[in-house]
Scaffold this motif. Structure first.
Motif: not given
Length: 271
Positions: A96-120
């Motif tokens: 669970a710990r490794a899964e949550l870490l990878s999921a959190a990293l993916a969510a963090h950088f997905l947010k950044r990519v979406l911000e680049v495309l839609c927010v900034h």
């Protein structure tokens, strides 16, 4: 020396040990450089490329340039792919710990990519070398964080379990960073140029609440992971963003006479 009760014992990996030191020292040094006025060549601090734009890479002083949007996508997309791909690598993400870490990293950088495309909103360009450097840094830190977590399998668990609080801290950091990025985007003119003194959210207390919440997100990674490497990355990131926040506050005060002196750089009422 007894190991810290909230960290896994350091794995027998010279690579992870070296990268822990390199990550902290390099980021802390970058923060000191920001305080000295030696800024990374992007955003409003890089006056040399002010006004540069265009769909293709351009040259300025022999330096290839990308549109800022393309540069930021290059900076964030590889780390997103690495975090997502970790789930497909056999044995890389177990428990669970490794899964949550990878999921959190993916969510963090997905947010950044979406911000680049839609927010900034953007003005100017980014040097290709800068985009590539940032991209490599995020890619290596993401892959190494996942690898360090993998190496913790079989080691004694930390005496203090920070997994659930870490998920909460990460979620607060992610949401707060997005909220303040949206506020910043709304201040820009329709053509993406011009700056104003930020208002709303925690901007009434600090110049860079978006950096404050980004630091929270990185310490969320460290709490989920509870590895020395993740803690080194979070601490180094905090040092860099603290320096950049102080530089940002100094920039606002130099450009806007009505910038309130009571507003701190990063931490309300403190820094």
């Amino acid at each position: 020396m007894m190991w810290l009760p909230f960290l896994y014992p350091a794995p027998a990996s010279a690579y992870v040990a070296a990268m822990s030191a390199v990550s902290f020292v390099s980021m802390a040094n970058a923060g000191l450089a920001e305080l000295r006025g030696d800024h990374m060549p992007y955003s409003k601090f890089w006056h040399a490329v002010a006004g540069a734009a265009g769909g293709d890479a351009r040259q300025r002083g022999g330096m290839p340039l990308l549109r800022s949007r393309d540069g930021m996508l290059l900076a964030y997309a590889p780390a997103l792919l690495a975090a997502a791909a970790s789930f497909a690598v056999p044995g890389a993400v177990e428990g669970a710990r490794a899964e949550l870490l990878s999921a959190a990293l993916a969510a963090h950088f997905l947010k950044r990519v979406l911000e680049v495309l839609c927010v900034h909103r953007y003005s100017g360009s980014m040097p290709l070398g800068t985009a590539a450097t940032i991209s490599c840094s995020y890619l290596v830190s993401t892959a190494t964080m996942v690898y360090a977590q993998h190496l913790s399998r079989g080691l004694p668990d930390p005496a203090v379990d920070l997994l659930c609080p870490g998920v909460l801290v990460f979620a607060v950091g992610l949401a707060g960073n997005l909220y303040h990025h949206r506020l910043l985007s709304g201040l820009r003119a329709d053509d993406g140029t011009g700056y104003k003194v930020p208002r709303g959210g925690l901007f009434g207390l600090v110049a860079c609440p978006h950096y404050l919440f980004e630091i929270l997100a990185f310490f969320g990674f460290a709490m989920i992971s509870q590895t020395l490497y993740a803690l080194a990355v979070a601490t180094g990131t905090a040092a860099y963003l603290a320096g950049r926040s102080c530089a940002t506050r100094r920039w606002y005060r130099s450009k806007f006479q009505d910038f309130p002196p009571r507003i701190k750089a990063l931490i309300p009422y403190v820094l």
